[in-house]
Design an enzyme around this catalytic site. Structure first.
Site, PDB file in Angstrom:
ATOM      1  CB  CYS A  30      -0.698  -6.787   0.673  1.00  0.00           C
ATOM      2  SG  CYS A  30      -2.242  -6.316  -0.095  1.00  0.00           S
ATOM      3  CB  CYS A  33      -0.224  -5.087  -2.424  1.00  0.00           C
ATOM      4  SG  CYS A  33      -1.102  -4.303  -1.060  1.00  0.00           S
TER       5      CYS A  33
END
Length: 142
Positions: A30, A33
């Site tokens: 991600c 993230c």
């Protein structure tokens, strides 16, 4: 006790103290993230012992019960806990200033749980950003 039960117990133990615990549910693939890593490091440096920060990989098989219990549907998802009580949650990346304000806001509100004590500094289900050795084995930088 099954592995999933053990992980859930460890998670509850980590979030059981009077010190607020910010949990970052993330995935290694991600992009947003990955952007949260330096934000969380800066936040921990700024707040020190007033916050514990945990990164929990949603794709680790052992973490599935925690992910399901807290209905994590997207990453990153951030949640703030104190005395096992979930105080706040939101999906999406946030900046240091915004997280600092959220933590201050919820840290001043009383919790329904009365048990006190600090969460332990490490559990095998996740990575804790706090007084830990530096290095990629302790906090994935993928």
């Amino acid at each position: 006790m099954t592995n999933h039960e053990e992980v859930m117990a460890n998670f509850q133990e980590l979030t059981s103290g009077d010190i607020p615990v910010l949990v970052d549910f993330y995935a290694t693939w991600c992009g947003p993230c990955k952007m949260m890593h330096p934000v969380l490091e800066e936040l921990k440096q700024k707040l020190g012992d007033r916050i514990n920060i945990i990164k929990l990989d949603i794709e680790k098989r052992a973490n599935i019960k925690v992910v399901q219990q807290y209905r994590v549907r997207s990453v990153p998802t951030l949640m703030l806990f104190r005395n096992v009580e979930q105080l706040w949650h939101e999906a999406g990346a946030r900046g240091t200033f915004e997280l600092d304000q959220i933590i201050k806001q919820y840290s001043q509100q009383p919790c329904s749980a009365s048990e006190s004590g600090s969460p332990p500094s490490f559990a095998p289900v996740c990575t804790v950003i706090a007084d830990r050795p530096r290095g990629p084995e302790h906090l994935p930088l993928h």
